[in-house]
Design a protein around this motif. Structure first.
Motif, mmCIF file in Angstrom:
data_model
loop_
_atom_site.group_PDB
_atom_site.id
_atom_site.type_symbol
_atom_site.label_atom_id
_atom_site.label_comp_id
_atom_site.label_asym_id
_atom_site.label_seq_id
_atom_site.Cartn_x
_atom_site.Cartn_y
_atom_site.Cartn_z
ATOM 1 N N THR A 191 0.823 -1.053 -0.092
ATOM 2 C CA THR A 191 -0.005 -0.040 -0.025
ATOM 3 C C THR A 191 0.844 1.310 0.016
ATOM 4 O O THR A 191 1.792 1.236 0.886
ATOM 5 C CB THR A 191 -0.852 -0.095 1.220
ATOM 6 O OG1 THR A 191 -0.127 -0.223 2.221
ATOM 7 C CG2 THR A 191 -2.116 -1.228 1.101
ATOM 8 N N ILE A 192 0.556 2.201 -1.027
ATOM 9 C CA ILE A 192 1.527 3.296 -1.156
ATOM 10 C C ILE A 192 0.827 4.607 -1.252
ATOM 11 O O ILE A 192 -0.222 4.590 -2.054
ATOM 12 C CB ILE A 192 2.277 3.180 -2.624
ATOM 13 C CG1 ILE A 192 2.786 1.613 -2.659
ATOM 14 C CG2 ILE A 192 3.153 4.163 -2.763
ATOM 15 C CD1 ILE A 192 3.266 1.484 -4.218
ATOM 16 N N GLN A 193 0.981 5.284 -0.244
ATOM 17 C CA GLN A 193 0.585 6.777 -0.537
ATOM 18 C C GLN A 193 1.319 7.797 -1.162
ATOM 19 O O GLN A 193 2.685 7.773 -0.963
ATOM 20 C CB GLN A 193 0.535 7.158 1.132
ATOM 21 C CG GLN A 193 -0.288 8.766 1.067
ATOM 22 C CD GLN A 193 -0.338 9.341 2.433
ATOM 23 O OE1 GLN A 193 0.046 8.911 3.415
ATOM 24 N NE2 GLN A 193 -1.151 10.344 2.575
ATOM 25 N N TYR A 194 0.602 8.185 -2.073
ATOM 26 C CA TYR A 194 1.175 9.276 -2.935
ATOM 27 C C TYR A 194 0.930 10.606 -2.446
ATOM 28 O O TYR A 194 -0.145 10.894 -1.896
ATOM 29 C CB TYR A 194 0.476 9.275 -4.388
ATOM 30 C CG TYR A 194 0.893 10.587 -5.221
ATOM 31 C CD1 TYR A 194 2.125 10.548 -5.986
ATOM 32 C CD2 TYR A 194 0.313 11.583 -5.484
ATOM 33 C CE1 TYR A 194 2.648 11.702 -6.613
ATOM 34 C CE2 TYR A 194 0.390 12.594 -6.285
ATOM 35 C CZ TYR A 194 1.827 12.579 -6.941
ATOM 36 O OH TYR A 194 2.151 13.949 -7.316
ATOM 37 N N ILE A 195 1.871 11.309 -2.289
ATOM 38 C CA ILE A 195 2.293 12.590 -1.803
ATOM 39 C C ILE A 195 2.716 13.708 -2.692
ATOM 40 O O ILE A 195 3.536 13.612 -3.298
ATOM 41 C CB ILE A 195 3.210 12.636 -0.497
ATOM 42 C CG1 ILE A 195 2.956 11.607 0.495
ATOM 43 C CG2 ILE A 195 3.165 13.992 0.180
ATOM 44 C CD1 ILE A 195 3.962 11.402 1.316
ATOM 45 N N ASP A 196 1.647 14.538 -2.951
ATOM 46 C CA ASP A 196 1.703 15.762 -3.793
ATOM 47 C C ASP A 196 2.836 16.685 -3.603
ATOM 48 O O ASP A 196 3.023 16.804 -2.257
ATOM 49 C CB ASP A 196 0.329 16.356 -4.191
ATOM 50 C CG ASP A 196 0.402 17.222 -5.303
ATOM 51 O OD1 ASP A 196 -0.014 16.855 -6.321
ATOM 52 O OD2 ASP A 196 0.661 18.415 -5.017
ATOM 53 N N ALA A 197 3.415 17.135 -4.505
ATOM 54 C CA ALA A 197 4.573 18.341 -4.177
ATOM 55 C C ALA A 197 3.958 19.241 -3.332
ATOM 56 O O ALA A 197 4.654 20.192 -2.720
ATOM 57 C CB ALA A 197 4.787 18.769 -5.728
#
Length: 226
Positions: A191-197
């Protein structure tokens, strides 16, 4: 012959495109407008109720359906489908190249969204990546009871839709801390959380990994790439 490939579930909004496109903000305004119009509320009341339902149920629309007998398909036409997606989003060659670098002899690519199917289709078409995914699991606004992430039933639905043979074969990326936390608790192993710039680092890890660039996956799950 059974398809026992890994199923990689990709969230769509604020994940396949950056938050800087402000689609979420445009949608939030349309939702507030809908609350004001349908429930005869002032802006502050509408905004408060919108956020309350989002926090309570994962979707503002679920609160409208539960408490105000709103037609979710009409809501979809006034909110999600009212967004000028084709004017905002353009083909993303870098994203397409990344997705094409995944070894589809080992991995099935699947879209997984809390939006309705029409919104999902419009977004991936605008990004020019719709042909790279085998299918989509979406929140079905036509159902009497709405099911969405992070409910366990939604993860079960996604597995069934995608033909996943076991939880061990399910990988997932999403920008939502809550959704990633829910998927990890459900038993998905990657499970991978994408963190925006535009986002600060989360105070804690929601799932197994977090990243700011999809290319980072090649360092921690290299086995899925060509």
């Amino acid at each position: 012959m059974a398809d026992d490939r890994i199923v990689f579930f990709f969230d769509i909004d604020n994940c396949l495109y950056p938050r800087s496109y402000m689609i979420h903000d445009r949608m939030a305004k349309l939702i507030d407008d809908y609350f004001m119009d349908k429930l005869n509320l002032e802006f502050d009341e509408a905004s408060y109720l919108h956020q309350k339902y989002y926090k309570d149920y994962g979707l503002a629309i679920e609160g409208l359906v539960r408490h105000h007998e709103i037609d979710p398909l009409e809501y979809n036409s006034k909110v999600d489908d009212a967004l000028p997606i084709a004017e905002i989003l353009k083909p993303n060659p870098k994203l397409r190249a990344f997705l094409e670098s995944i070894d589809t002899s080992k991995v099935k690519l699947w879209l997984f969204t809390n939006a309705y199917k029409t919104h999902a289709s419009r977004v991936v078409k605008a990004l020019d990546i719709e042909d790279l995914f085998d299918g989509v699991t979406f929140c079905d606004y036509a159902e009497p009871v709405l099911i969405c992430k992070p409910k366990p039933e939604m993860f079960e639905r996604a597995m069934k839709d995608a033909g996943a043979v076991s939880k061990d074969k399910c990988y997932f990326i999403d920008d939502s801390f809550t959704n990633i936390k829910g998927a990890k608790e459900f038993g998905w192993p990657v499970t991978i959380q994408y963190i925006d710039a535009l986002d600060k680092d989360p105070p804690s890890l929601a799932g197994h990994y977090e990243l700011r660039d999809f290319e980072e996956m090649k360092s921690f799950i290299p086995h899925i790439f060509k």
